[in-house]
Design a protein around this motif. Structure first.
Motif, PDB file in Angstrom:
ATOM      1  N   UNK A 275      -5.024  -2.190   9.096  1.00  0.00           N
ATOM      2  CA  UNK A 275      -5.576  -1.387   9.820  1.00  0.00           C
ATOM      3  C   UNK A 275      -4.411  -0.071   9.661  1.00  0.00           C
ATOM      4  N   UNK A 276      -3.471  -0.491   9.574  1.00  0.00           N
ATOM      5  CA  UNK A 276      -1.921   0.464   9.907  1.00  0.00           C
ATOM      6  C   UNK A 276      -1.762   0.859   8.173  1.00  0.00           C
ATOM      7  N   UNK A 277      -1.462  -0.095   7.320  1.00  0.00           N
ATOM      8  CA  UNK A 277      -1.100   0.188   6.021  1.00  0.00           C
ATOM      9  C   UNK A 277      -2.398  -0.101   5.147  1.00  0.00           C
ATOM     10  N   UNK A 278      -2.867   0.930   4.800  1.00  0.00           N
ATOM     11  CA  UNK A 278      -4.217   1.104   4.212  1.00  0.00           C
ATOM     12  C   UNK A 278      -4.142   0.425   2.639  1.00  0.00           C
ATOM     13  N   UNK A 279      -3.060   0.306   2.183  1.00  0.00           N
ATOM     14  CA  UNK A 279      -2.889  -0.275   0.845  1.00  0.00           C
ATOM     15  C   UNK A 279      -1.455  -0.661   0.479  1.00  0.00           C
ATOM     16  N   UNK A 280      -1.286  -1.150  -0.532  1.00  0.00           N
ATOM     17  CA  UNK A 280       0.304  -1.475  -0.848  1.00  0.00           C
ATOM     18  C   UNK A 280       0.864  -0.408  -1.464  1.00  0.00           C
ATOM     19  N   UNK A 281       2.152  -0.244  -1.084  1.00  0.00           N
ATOM     20  CA  UNK A 281       2.836   1.095  -1.371  1.00  0.00           C
ATOM     21  C   UNK A 281       4.223   0.872  -1.485  1.00  0.00           C
ATOM     22  N   UNK A 282       4.790   1.315  -2.542  1.00  0.00           N
ATOM     23  CA  UNK A 282       6.242   1.372  -2.814  1.00  0.00           C
ATOM     24  C   UNK A 282       6.606   2.875  -2.740  1.00  0.00           C
ATOM     25  N   UNK A 283       7.574   3.177  -1.488  1.00  0.00           N
ATOM     26  CA  UNK A 283       7.770   4.371  -1.192  1.00  0.00           C
ATOM     27  C   UNK A 283       9.453   4.551  -1.275  1.00  0.00           C
ATOM     28  N   UNK A 284       9.879   5.735  -1.738  1.00  0.00           N
ATOM     29  CA  UNK A 284      11.042   6.308  -1.445  1.00  0.00           C
ATOM     30  C   UNK A 284      11.731   6.769  -0.171  1.00  0.00           C
ATOM     31  N   UNK A 285      12.949   6.578   0.390  1.00  0.00           N
ATOM     32  CA  UNK A 285      13.159   7.100   1.616  1.00  0.00           C
ATOM     33  C   UNK A 285      14.632   8.168   1.322  1.00  0.00           C
ATOM     34  N   UNK A 286      14.729   8.839   2.214  1.00  0.00           N
ATOM     35  CA  UNK A 286      15.751   9.805   2.349  1.00  0.00           C
ATOM     36  C   UNK A 286      16.058   9.761   4.057  1.00  0.00           C
ATOM     37  N   UNK A 287      17.069   9.710   4.552  1.00  0.00           N
ATOM     38  CA  UNK A 287      17.507   9.554   5.786  1.00  0.00           C
ATOM     39  C   UNK A 287      16.619   8.692   6.609  1.00  0.00           C
ATOM     40  N   UNK A 303      -3.417  -2.425  -6.174  1.00  0.00           N
ATOM     41  CA  UNK A 303      -4.446  -3.152  -6.807  1.00  0.00           C
ATOM     42  C   UNK A 303      -4.335  -4.565  -6.339  1.00  0.00           C
ATOM     43  N   UNK A 304      -3.162  -4.988  -6.112  1.00  0.00           N
ATOM     44  CA  UNK A 304      -2.827  -6.427  -5.604  1.00  0.00           C
ATOM     45  C   UNK A 304      -3.272  -6.927  -4.286  1.00  0.00           C
ATOM     46  N   UNK A 305      -3.402  -8.222  -4.035  1.00  0.00           N
ATOM     47  CA  UNK A 305      -4.041  -8.644  -2.835  1.00  0.00           C
ATOM     48  C   UNK A 305      -2.836  -9.746  -2.369  1.00  0.00           C
ATOM     49  N   UNK A 306      -1.889  -9.262  -1.631  1.00  0.00           N
ATOM     50  CA  UNK A 306      -0.959 -10.384  -1.486  1.00  0.00           C
ATOM     51  C   UNK A 306      -1.343 -11.203  -0.213  1.00  0.00           C
ATOM     52  N   UNK A 307      -1.775 -10.744   0.790  1.00  0.00           N
ATOM     53  CA  UNK A 307      -2.152 -11.599   1.851  1.00  0.00           C
ATOM     54  C   UNK A 307      -3.258 -11.180   2.809  1.00  0.00           C
ATOM     55  N   UNK A 308      -4.068 -11.909   3.318  1.00  0.00           N
ATOM     56  CA  UNK A 308      -5.323 -11.769   3.761  1.00  0.00           C
ATOM     57  C   UNK A 308      -5.273 -10.650   5.028  1.00  0.00           C
ATOM     58  N   UNK A 309      -5.592  -9.780   5.096  1.00  0.00           N
ATOM     59  CA  UNK A 309      -5.574  -8.636   6.395  1.00  0.00           C
ATOM     60  C   UNK A 309      -4.344  -7.640   6.123  1.00  0.00           C
TER      61      UNK A 309
END
Length: 714
Positions: A275-287, A303-309
């Motif tokens: 409900x918070x994280x709509x899909x798997x993502x890898x993001x870069x961060x700065x500061x 496209x991967x299903x890691x854990x239910x919900x």
């Protein structure tokens, strides 16, 4: 917002904000960026636990039910406020006293997005509590030559606490305004939570209380309140780090050499509710904030299903990434190896560099090792691309140059491939042209002509990409196979013709082989058997006349009641007729091809195509009126003289393999008559002609004796 600007002063600036906004700090693509900028400032101004940051969405009802008008967005914090030190820094854009990567250019986004931004701040100066207002507006520049107005400093009351309120008024862009009006506390909570997750996780145990509130006509709708508190911050599911080597260009300026020097990239992965994280993502961060970066694509993990919900949010952090941040906060300047080799002017050639595709490769290796579900998606993607490379005989040299990105979609890979392939082709074309131009130096009467000529041919052949050669052989093989299919249909040797329960009609089989029924793509057809040019014309296979259209525009004109009655008389539906094949080679011309069973008597159908031609001429729109028709009626078991006997306008051809009607009238109603040419021929004749035209190529590939050996086996 009403303010007496006489109760303050306009603060002079030493540079042009308008030029700065046009050339250097351009508008950010995200409508949330000014909110991010304000929240970032609030998080930096507050210490942590015990402090608060509150974001308020303020709207009023509109005349449209369920719709709201934007009033303002407000970000309030309990920080130290704008004392003299902070105020001085605010006025001096690109001031580095706070730290190297906080240059204050975020306020430029306020000017890009809103007509007015107001700061109301309470602070302590020399032991006394003070307050002041500041207004930032693009509208001031025209008259005051500065966008900043500062209210006079005043004493604050004991009840007023230190901190700052930033309030945004009057969005400059209508699309942004609509986005703000539709923004909910739910959506903003999720965006802020994921945007600052890295910062929150680092501060876990000491996170500010962050609230999201909505107001309608200044009335607090507390049922929509949302919060981020320390307990909401997740623990790390997976932590790791990778070292990525710097690289520099080699001595020949065409490759890269790995250096000993490295940069460390930290990997922190979290599993969050979907409900918070709509899909798997890898993001870069700065500061410690998530950022956007060109040339980075981890989308395959979605496209991967890691854990239910739950879905994964993986944050990649590094001092290197922070050092790449630009004046447009959150937009990193990162380059790939291929960019570097192609556009070397982007870098100083004698320096070493970190390339983002190396970072992506190393991070992906770690992530796929830890999460089997993601690794499965990666392997499936690689298999799909390998299959495409094989199916389309893609050039291995081009693939080696562009590389295959981990988990890349086939469509994205092909887009990169064909873009790069175009450069290869351009270079090859120039070299091929040079070789062809060199032919002018040869003398056909010279003693060594054949040797020199063959050497040129060999050089030309070496410059033709392998994929082109493979495509040509596949194309010829396809034609050879289509001709053999027609031969098998005519001899009734296809298995689907022999099965009693599912026996297919010969007419349907031939029709679908030549031009699949219900389709319009002539390039995918085998109409070249009849005429090479036919595959380049706009076509329709087995379409009702009323459903003919040109790029979505109907071909037939609107009919009056009398015409409708005429076309449906005697239980007919003439516009529901389906010509087997219609082709339109150019304006005012039409080719009609009628395909009959190999046992049908074509004399029974001589008038059918002429009737189709008349309907098209009479009822087509003015811009589609056809003056000349070319008709081909094809069958197999008949005698040509019977056709001529049935209609003496037909003439026997010189070679006795077809009959033709050189000219006939086509009735066109009020439009008058059109002209028609018609041929009646046999499938066996069509096949023989096709084999003769293609033998010069197919014999080179399959050998002169290929068909003879096949006949012996039969």
């Amino acid at each position: 917002m009403i303010r007496d600007y006489k109760q303050g002063r306009f603060v002079p600036q030493t540079f042009s904000y308008e030029s700065l906004m046009k050339k250097r700090v351009k508008k950010h693509p995200s409508y949330l960026q000014p909110i991010y900028e304000a929240v970032s400032n609030s998080l930096e101004a507050t210490s942590g636990k015990g402090d608060y940051v509150t974001i308020r969405l303020k709207v009023s009802k509109s005349s449209t039910p369920g719709k709201y008008e934007f009033c303002s967005i407000e970000v309030e914090d309990s920080g130290c406020g704008f004392n003299e030190e902070n105020l001085s820094r605010f006025y001096q854009l690109f001031d580095e006293s706070k730290n190297f990567h906080n240059l204050g250019s975020g306020r430029i986004q306020f000017l890009h997005f809103f007509e007015h931004t107001e700061f109301r701040t309470v602070y302590i100066e020399n032991g006394k509590k003070k307050k002041r207002n500041i207004v930032l507006s693009i509208g001031f520049i025209g008259t005051e030559k500065t966008p900043i107005w500062e209210g006079f400093e005043q004493d604050a009351t004991e009840e007023e606490h230190t901190g700052t309120i930033v309030e945004f008024f009057f969005p400059r862009d209508s699309k942004d305004k609509e986005s703000y009006e539709n923004l909910t506390t739910d959506e903003l909570h999720d965006k802020i939570f994921t945007h600052y997750l890295g910062k929150f996780c680092i501060r876990k145990g000491n996170v500010q209380n962050i609230a999201f509130e909505r107001y309608i006509y200044d009335a607090h709708v507390d049922t929509e309140d949302k919060f981020i508190q320390d307990d909401d911050i997740p623990v790390v599911d997976y932590h790791d780090e990778v070292k990525v080597h710097y690289k520099r260009i080699n001595s020949t300026n065409d490759g890269l050499i790995k250096q000993k020097e490295t940069e460390t990239f930290k990997i922190d992965s979290y599993l969050l509710p979907s409900s918070v994280q709509k899909r798997n993502e890898i993001k870069l961060t700065s500061k410690d904030e998530t950022v956007d970066a060109e040339n980075v694509d981890f989308s395959f993990v979605s496209r991967a299903k890691i854990e239910e919900g739950k879905n994964m949010l993986c944050l990649i952090s590094s001092d290197f990434l922070t050092n790449q941040d630009t004046d447009l906060r959150g937009k990193l300047t990162l380059y790939t190896k291929s960019q570097f080799l192609k556009e070397k002017n982007l870098f100083t050639l004698d320096e070493s560099h970190i390339f983002i595709d190396d970072v992506q490769e190393e991070v992906t290796e770690k992530i796929t090792t830890h999460y089997p579900a993601i690794n499965k998606i990666k392997e499936e993607s690689e298999e799909d691309i390998d299959q495409v490379v094989e199916d389309f005989s893609l050039d291995k040299d081009v693939i080696a140059a562009i590389g295959v990105k981990t988990g890349e979609k086939v469509s994205d890979f092909l887009e990169r491939y064909y873009h790069s392939d175009a450069d290869f082709q351009k270079d090859n074309t120039q070299r091929l042209k040079a070789v062809f131009d060199s032919l002018r130096t040869l003398d056909p009467s010279g003693a060594n002509f054949n040797r020199k000529f063959n050497a040129k041919v060999k050089e030309i052949n070496s410059l033709i990409p392998v994929k082109n050669k493979s495509s040509l052989s596949r194309y010829i093989a396809s034609r050879k196979s289509a001709m053999n299919m027609l031969r098998l249909i005519l001899s009734k040797n296809l298995e689907c013709q022999l099965e009693k329960k599912k026996r297919k009609s010969n007419e349907k089989l031939i029709h679908d082989l030549l031009f699949k029924q219900g389709t319009i793509d002539t390039l995918e057809s085998n109409l070249w058997m009849l005429n090479e040019d036919f595959i380049h014309f706009k076509g329709f296979s087995n379409f009702e006349l009323r459903k003919l259209n040109d790029d979505g525009v109907g071909v037939l004109r609107k009919l009056d009641d009398k015409e409708k009655e005429q076309l449906t008389a005697y239980n007919k539906d003439m516009l529901g007729y389906k010509p087997d094949i219609l082709l339109f080679p150019e304006e005012h011309k039409c080719i009609i091809i009628e395909l009959k069973s190999d046992t049908a008597d074509p004399t029974h159908y001589l008038g059918q195509a002429i009737n189709y031609a008349g309907l098209l001429r009479e009822f087509a729109k003015d811009e589609y009126v056809i003056d000349n028709f070319y008709v081909y009626l094809i069958a197999e078991s008949f005698d040509f003289t019977s056709v001529v006997r049935t209609d003496p306008r037909f003439q026997l051809s010189q070679y006795m393999d077809y009959v033709f009607m050189p000219n006939a009238n086509v009735y066109g109603g009020a439009r008058g008559y059109g002209a028609l040419y018609m041929e009646v021929l046999k499938y066996s004749t069509l096949l023989k002609r096709a084999e003769m035209r293609n033998s010069i190529f197919s014999d080179k590939i399959f050998g002169d004796d290929f068909d003879k050996e096949g006949e012996k086996e039969d």
